[in-house]
Structures are given as C-alpha cells and as structure tokens.
Write a protein that holds these residues in place. Sequence first.
Motif: not given
Length: 360
Positions: A8, A48-49, A54, A90
């Motif tokens: 990430t 993604v958030y 994740v 995500t």
Amino acid sequence: MKVVEIETIKLKRRLKEPARWPTGVSEVKFLTLVKIVTDDGLTGWGPVYDRETVESVKPYILGQDPFDREALWERVGWRGTWQNRALMTTLSGINIALYDIIGKAVNLPVYKILGGAQRSKVKVYMNGLYFNTTEKIVKIAEEQLDYGFTAIKLKIGYPGGITEDVEKVKALRESFGYDIDILCDACRISWNADTAIKLGRKLERYEVYWLEEPLPQDDLEGYLEVKNALDITIAGFEGKSTRYEFKDVITRRVVDVLMADLEVCGGIDEARKIAAMASAYTIPFSPHCSDVIGTAASIHVSATISNFTIMEYTRWPPEWLWEDILREPLNFKDGCLELPNKPGLGIEIEEKALRNYLIR
C-alpha cells in the motif's frame, strides 16, 4: 501464477488553488494505491481506501491466482461488507489491480478481456469548473475547450442561490455558444425537489446536457419527482456501491443517466454488472472518475458496454488527476480518450514520481 506481494502506497499533494463545491472544499489531494505483484514478476495497480483495509483482506488474496478474481471476491465475504464504504473502495481497487495483472499476463488490453471494444474512443467531459468567479470559470473553460474538450461540467449550488447558478451557466453559453455541452453538478446538495425543479426549469432554456445529483442520494422519491417534472436529463448516484444498492435506482427508473464510480461500486466486474442491469431498462451509463487509474479503468469499461453515453475526465485543478505519476499521459484527442493498446490498463506508473508525494 500467484500473488506474492501486496503493498500500500499513500500519497499527498497540495492543490495550487483550493477546489470548492457546495458540499465541501479541498486544499490537498490524497491518493492511496495498492501494488499487487505476482511470482511471474507482473504488477497491477489500483486506487484503494487505506492501508488498514488492504491489510484486512490481504490474507484472502496472497497466494491466490489473479485470474480467480470472482472467486476471490466471494472469498473475501463481500456480501457481509458491501455497505462498508471503506472496505468496498479497497475491494474495488484490488479488482482493478487484478485486471491490470491479467491483461499483462495474456498481453492484451483489458477491453479485449472484457469481450472487445464497441468503440475505439470514449467521449469525455471536462470536470473541474469548481466554485469561482464568473470570469475565472470562463477563463478555465476557454483553456479546456482550446485543449480539445467539447463538453464541460460546472459545479452549482452557489451561496447566492439559484440566481447565481443560472448566471454562471448563462455566462458560459454567452461566451461559447451552443456548440458545446454544459453539464451541471449539484454534488448531492441538500435541496428539496421543489428547489431542484425550479432550478431545472431555468437551466432548460440554456440546453444544459444534464443536471447531476440535485438531491441527496437517499431521496429516491424526490429524484422521481424532479425527473418527471423536467425535460432536462437527470444523472446521478456515483456514491452507491454494488448492484444491490443500484437495484432500486434502476428498476424504478429514478434517473435518466446512471453514474457509477469504479473505485466505489466494486471495480471493473461490478461496474459492468451494474451497467448491464441498467441496459435492461434502457438507461444510459456514465462512469464517474477521479484519479488517473480509475479513469484508465473506466475507459475499458466504457468501450465495452452497449449503453455508454459519456465519461468524466477531471482536468482542473491539474493536480487532481495525478496524471504526472504516469510515464505517458492518457491519449486525449478531440473531446475523447483513445483506447490504450498496451496490455492491462494500458498505463505505466512511474514509481520514482511517487516519491515526490509519499506519506511514510
């Protein structure tokens, strides 16, 4: 082929000038990316958030085959979490990243995997006319029209009320005539149906392409009232997630144009299912887009569905799109984004550029 690494990467940048709209303001822009790597050395990217979501799904994906994306979707247990916006965002980005890998694995652009393109380019509108003086709005619009756009979107819901909103639209029409499309976005403002109808009737004289999200997205009855009262096209529901949230919107024909965001609704697979549902009710589909990876993914979906109408392409403020993290920009020409011919999403992330914005 198996997934061996999931990373990430969180980015942050300051906008050169704040972006303001009726329900918010942004002076900085965040972007969180997932980088998925396989044992074959292939890499897929998706928005993604956050890192926490994740990490929560990582055990379900590590060691799995990217081609098994639908099985992974079920394995994660999305049916029990689809109302969790953070997690669904995500999962959407992971789905996009897996498609990026799959395309690279078979050496084909994603649209080929989705059944082939029904069009070689997708019409886009320029998003970025946020709250500003009339003079500045006209100036930005002129620059973007000179760049090649034929459709532009204006944020409305100004503090001065309907009168100020209409004045902005009038200024654009007086400056550029009727050879361009003007879209108006009220950003889910807390109007009631009567206010939206009053505004819509004033906008109709300026032949506005559509009125977007004039009400909060939970007010389906209000949307029906607005839609049935106006000749102007009503669009919306970019904030909804999965086909289950879109079901009532579609079956009740709440809007004329259905908007879904691939980064929110569940990714490429879910967006196509939502578009297919809408097509059964002859409702056009228009992807909502923000960053460059979501935009790239939306090109592939837009090219492969029968009910596509137009797609968002955010160009102002220029930092909003994050296009400078690509080795090559998206291929824009004459108001359209061309389909990429490279494998996967057709874009390449310049990882050195990410260091300029990295949050450690």
